[in-house]
Design a protein around this motif. Structure first.
Motif, short mmCIF file in Angstrom:
data_model
loop_
_atom_site.label_atom_id
_atom_site.label_comp_id
_atom_site.label_asym_id
_atom_site.label_seq_id
_atom_site.Cartn_x
_atom_site.Cartn_y
_atom_site.Cartn_z
N GLU A 1 -45.94 -66.52 81.08
CA GLU A 1 -45.79 -67.98 81.10
C GLU A 1 -44.95 -68.46 79.91
O GLU A 1 -44.05 -69.28 80.05
CB GLU A 1 -47.17 -68.64 81.08
N THR A 2 -45.24 -67.90 78.73
CA THR A 2 -44.49 -68.25 77.51
C THR A 2 -43.03 -67.85 77.65
O THR A 2 -42.12 -68.62 77.31
CB THR A 2 -45.12 -67.56 76.28
N THR B 1 -41.08 -70.13 80.01
CA THR B 1 -40.74 -71.40 79.33
C THR B 1 -39.52 -71.19 78.42
O THR B 1 -38.60 -72.00 78.40
CB THR B 1 -41.94 -71.92 78.51
#
Length: 455
Positions: free
Chosen positions: A149-150, A153
């Motif tokens: 997820e990081t 982004t």
């Protein structure tokens, strides 16, 4: 990558390159050295045997004896056989299907799979202009989902949420459905890694593969494991229809055994190389360019592509206009050049792709330390705008303040200012069109000169 192999092969082939005539004896001696170099590089034994056999067959045939420069012809044979071992050419991803095209990533734990998902997502978004969705089906390592997820982004691609309570099969089916309804071009699926190949893991990934029917199934493997990388890839390939391999941590692998073994052992092409920790450190694999690097001939094509991809066009145009208007080169420009170099993988990343770099003495290579450039940038960052525009203002007390602000010593600030003055003089010579004078100035800034101070 390939440092040891390049050094050994360059030394061996140098002995044969100037020969006016090649005999069975000197071919035999050279091939023995080539064989030892490959084995030391941790290339799998079947690959070494096949490679040496093919080179020998061609070398004792008509190709070499009819050539005017037999030694050089022999090196050409070695180069073409290196290319053949690694594959005929770059094999790009095949995304020609009804969208979304699904890419399934497989591999052992710690191989860099999740990071490779992020890098590949960025490459497809920026280079191929694809709308990309990434999803993690790794419910066994809680940090894996958050890590992806990081990364998503950071690189600007979409992330499909999942959690450890869900079943991997349910996650991937939901992600594929979402990909269809939201018109994504590509869905990249990160799967769970294990410490070794086991039946449970294979059963799970087979079920995922069957549910998704991916256009690409990529095996991610750590180059630093040498020929074991090829053997692990084969074990996966026996259970799963792989379409290619991503070789990671290539920048930390001085041997190169994995790159030379994977294709021969698995029959599958290496599609990408992971060449660093940054999110853009993923390169398409070109066997001809890699073979050229192994033989110390550099990889100028990749260097040009790096330049086109990483050089800030606006900054380059601004500097070109300054040149044209005969305006001075200031510390702001100097900092911009340092940043562009950093974007291209640092000085060592660039030098590795230049021909003949394998001939540089080891102590000279040691002086090419990218930490020096980071320190230089920190020093310039500690200056005021006025100081960057007019370096002559920087005297005693200012030097102390700049050193304190950048965590360096006054002598480091002095050294930077000296190097900047050299660069400024070189730029003036370029403006006047004095190429010979400019080259003389540059010589002083290369290893051994002012740019890379001895330790």
């Amino acid at each position: 990558m390939f440092e040891n192999l390049t050094e050994r092969l360059s030394r061996t082939l140098k002995n044969v390159s100037g020969r006016g005539r090649l005999t069975d004896d000197n071919i035999k001696d050279t091939l023995r050295e080539v064989r030892m170099a490959l084995l030391e590089a941790d290339v799998a034994l079947p690959v070494v045997r096949e490679f040496v056999k093919r080179v020998k067959e061609r070398a004792v045939g008509t190709e070499v004896s009819k050539s005017l420069t037999p030694g050089q012809e022999f090196i050409k044979i070695v180069q073409s056989e290196l290319e053949a071992v690694m594959g005929a050419g770059n094999e790009a991803l095949d995304l020609s299907c009804q969208p979304p095209a699904v890419i399934l990533m497989a591999g052992l734990q710690g191989a860099g799979k999740t990071t490779s998902v992020g890098k590949l997502g960025k490459l497809l978004k920026e280079r191929d202009k694809k709308k990309v969705l990434v999803v993690s089906a790794d419910v066994y390592r809680p940090a894996a989902i958050k890590q992806l997820e990081t990364l998503a982004t950071d690189v600007g691609v979409d992330f499909f949420p999942s959690n450890v309570e869900q079943k991997p099969l349910a996650i991937v089916k939901a992600a594929l459905e979402h990909g269809k309804t939201k018109f994504y071009d590509v869905v990249i699926v990160d799967t769970a890694g294990r410490l070794h190949v086991d039946e449970e893991m294979m059963g799970e990934i087979k079920d995922i593969h069957q549910a998704l029917n991916p256009v690409e199934t990529l095996f991610v493997v750590d180059a630093m494991t040498g020929q074991d990388a090829a053997n692990t890839a084969k074990a996966f390939n026996d259970a799963l229809p792989l379409t290619g391999v991503i070789l990671t941590k290539v920048d930390g692998d001085a041997r190169g055994g994995a790159a030379l073994s994977v294709r021969h052992i698995t029959g599958k092409p290496i599609k990408f190389l992971g060449v660093g920790e940054k999110t853009d450190a993923l390169e398409p694999f070109h066997p001809d360019r890699v073979a050229s690097r192994i033989l110390g001939m550099g990889d100028v094509l990749s260097l040009i592509e790096d330049l086109e991809r990483n050089v800030d066009k606006k900054e380059a145009e601004k500097l070109a206009k300054k040149f044209k208007d005969k305006k001075g080169f200031d510390l702001e420009d100097f900092r911009s050049q340092l940043q562009q170099m950093k974007n291209m993988g640092g000085m060592m990343g660039m030098l590795d792709k230049l021909p003949g770099m394998s001939q540089l003495p080891g102590d000279m290579k040691d002086k090419v330390d990218d930490k020096i450039f980071m320190q230089m940038e920190a020093i310039i960052n500690s200056m005021t705008k006025g100081e960057r525009a007019r370096p002559e203002l920087i005297k005693g007390s200012r030097k102390k303040r700049i050193a304190a602000g950048s965590g360096t010593q006054v002598q480091d600030v002095n050294r930077l200012l000296k190097q900047f003055t050299q660069m400024q003089k070189m730029m003036k010579k370029m403006q006047k069109g004095g190429m010979k004078n400019m080259m003389r100035q540059m010589k002083g800034m290369m290893p051994g000169g002012g740019m890379f101070p001895g330790r």
